[in-house]
Enzyme design. Sequence first.
Site, mmCIF file in Angstrom:
data_model
loop_
_atom_site.group_PDB
_atom_site.id
_atom_site.type_symbol
_atom_site.label_atom_id
_atom_site.label_comp_id
_atom_site.label_asym_id
_atom_site.label_seq_id
_atom_site.Cartn_x
_atom_site.Cartn_y
_atom_site.Cartn_z
ATOM 1 C CG LEU B 169 42.011 30.691 43.665
ATOM 2 C CD1 LEU B 169 40.776 31.590 43.539
ATOM 3 C CD2 LEU B 169 41.913 29.879 44.952
ATOM 4 N N GLY B 170 44.443 31.440 40.020
ATOM 5 C CA GLY B 170 45.822 31.908 39.928
ATOM 6 C C GLY B 170 45.929 33.291 40.535
ATOM 7 C CB SER B 171 48.255 36.064 39.889
ATOM 8 O OG SER B 171 48.390 37.381 40.312
ATOM 9 C CB ILE B 172 43.642 37.082 37.494
ATOM 10 C CG1 ILE B 172 44.761 37.759 36.688
ATOM 11 C CG2 ILE B 172 42.311 37.794 37.267
ATOM 12 C CD1 ILE B 172 44.598 37.663 35.186
ATOM 13 C CB SER B 191 42.305 25.246 40.388
ATOM 14 O OG SER B 191 43.104 26.300 39.984
ATOM 15 N NE ARG B 192 46.620 24.127 35.187
ATOM 16 C CZ ARG B 192 47.914 24.445 35.133
ATOM 17 N NH1 ARG B 192 48.792 23.610 34.592
ATOM 18 N NH2 ARG B 192 48.337 25.604 35.604
ATOM 19 N NE ARG B 249 43.953 35.047 25.525
ATOM 20 C CZ ARG B 249 44.322 36.128 26.228
ATOM 21 N NH1 ARG B 249 43.431 36.815 26.930
ATOM 22 N NH2 ARG B 249 45.583 36.513 26.243
ATOM 23 C CD GLU B 278 38.695 39.172 21.897
ATOM 24 O OE1 GLU B 278 38.413 38.569 22.955
ATOM 25 O OE2 GLU B 278 39.795 39.731 21.713
ATOM 26 C CG HIS B 296 40.783 41.124 24.805
ATOM 27 N ND1 HIS B 296 41.111 39.998 24.091
ATOM 28 C CD2 HIS B 296 41.542 41.067 25.922
ATOM 29 C CE1 HIS B 296 42.020 39.289 24.753
ATOM 30 N NE2 HIS B 296 42.300 39.931 25.852
ATOM 31 C CB ALA B 298 40.378 43.172 31.548
#
Lengths: 314, 339
Positions: B169-172, B191-192, B249, B278, B296, B298
């Site tokens: 749940l970071g910025s993205i 999340s961590r 990733r 990829e 890849h 986005a």
Amino acid sequence: MNNTCVLVTCPMFTYLEQELETRFNLIKLWDHSSSKAEFFNNYSSSIKAVVGNTKVGADAKLIDSLPNLEIVASYSVGLDKIDLDKCKQRGIKVTNTPDVLTDDVADLAIGLALAVLRKVCVCDQFVRSGNWISGDFGLATKFSGKSVGIVGLGRIGSAIAKRAEAFQCPISYHSRSKKPNTNYKYYSNIVDLAANCEILVVACALTEETHHIVNRKVIDALGPKGFLINIARGAHVDEPELVSALLEGRLGGAGLDVFENEPEPPEQLFALDNVVLVPHVGSDTGETSKAMADLVISNLEAHFKGKPLLTPVI
Amino acid sequence: MAPENPSHPSENDLPYVLILKPPPSFVILGDHFFNSTKFRFLKAYESPLPLAHFLLAHAQSVQAILSSGGAPVTADTIRLMPLLRLVVTTSQGLNHIDLSECRRRGIVVASAGTIYSADCADSVVALLIDVLRKVSAADRFVKQGLWSSQGEYPLGSKLGGKRVGIVGLGSIGSEVAKRLEAFGCSISYNSRKKKPFCSYPFYLNVRELAANCDALIICCALTDETHHLINKEVLSALGKDGVIINIARGPIMDEKELVRCLVEGEIRGAGLDVFEHEPDVPNELFALDNVVMSPHNAVFTWESFEDLRKLVVGNLEAFFSNEPLLTPVVLDDQPHFSG
């Protein structure tokens, strides 16, 4: 109640037909397509209810042939396939399926806009065809922050606005009259709306006034960097004008769920990467189809039990 | 190689920024994309020399590197550049930079900050709606002329009311949550660490998050801890009606297991922007209508690339003017990457 004859106009949804069959004497119009005259002789005076949809509704001809028709319960929210004036004249009740499909249609509108701007379908095809190995894809257009203009700020239009706001899209709209209790910018003229937004979404009801409301002028105002999303009715858009604008690069792209002649969308659009076409699936999820069917059944049951209709139109 | 510019002699005094491989923006828009009057680029990829030789011959006084996801900054590279003080990356992820070595040497890393968050979140929503409502598959159906011949199209699944589980749940992740809430989804996350001042339900364990959601969204960084985080157990917990979306990733997912689950119908569908190897994508996916894929990209919009241009040039110009960087990474906060 099992003797009550209900006519369903075309294949719609198996669950709906099954539920109708357990409660009523269900007559399927398409079972009698080869012997229409005979059908009407045998059944027409016993049919008390018609269940129609966006493909086959209840036009004047059908209504006139059913002398004891009491109610038209549409498996749709749109009423453009029902002759409402005729129903009013005859005292025939009409119900539709508002609200239960609002979310799905609004979700699809945003999904189509994202698909067109971000080239989702083209990217998927690029990967699927093995082209990624040989090179990069290129750039698409960002959706967040784009100005969204909504034609018709009813239930569906408002739901689209709410979603687009979460992407920081400024919202403006055109409607027959300005809506109280909203901060969105109002344009009394649809051409002005189109000139002042980047993504134009059609979300109004189809009436005589809104037929071809998206015409050459509107398309020109939207322009080569503008996008048209239509989840309402094909007849809202002057389709030949839309096609030539897209072929000539005068419009940036389009996401369309509806067409003037379903199920035959204009073939000239099939090769275009900036166009996403889906087969009138705005409310076509398992969850919503069932909710719509349940609402049709509930309206019919209420009517035949003399209880208040749940979602009457007239 | 060192550019000659006799008409502008002062350019020869400009400090160098090393580029190991051309970043995506160079490939797509040309190598003048990050031009500035305050620095010039030293393009290792234009030299026939092996990298180590090139660095020894030409990069001994270079202080800055412009890196991208496909151009890792390894400990070996760092050790061959005694005056290196700054790494600027064009990518969202940092997993291609040896952050331990940077920390040890006091090298500052400047990231993409939050410029990509909206586009990444938009990709998540686009892929999720596409998988649930079959947008790409329906588009193919119509464009192949099948609507008039085959008629009805199979029903999709409603997005509203779905339980969305966000991994990271970071910025993205936060931007994803904000958007999906407007569609009537309920949000929970892993999340961590639990986030303070966040009212979404927190799950310490990804498997438990998966068991309690209908759509699992991968938005976390690739680290030693998150490699193959989404494994057989997690996919099994997600279940037959679950959808997975990965814009983070490829190696965060056990791809072989994911493919098996999709082929055997053990999950509802997947939206994938990233893959383990990829641009190789498992061919089994090409036949599946319940999978939507992108190469890849986005963050590949005109708008984000313009924001990136301003940010990269801004960071480099600030560095060479001894001004504060725009988006410095706090290395102590970063988990370990083994690259």
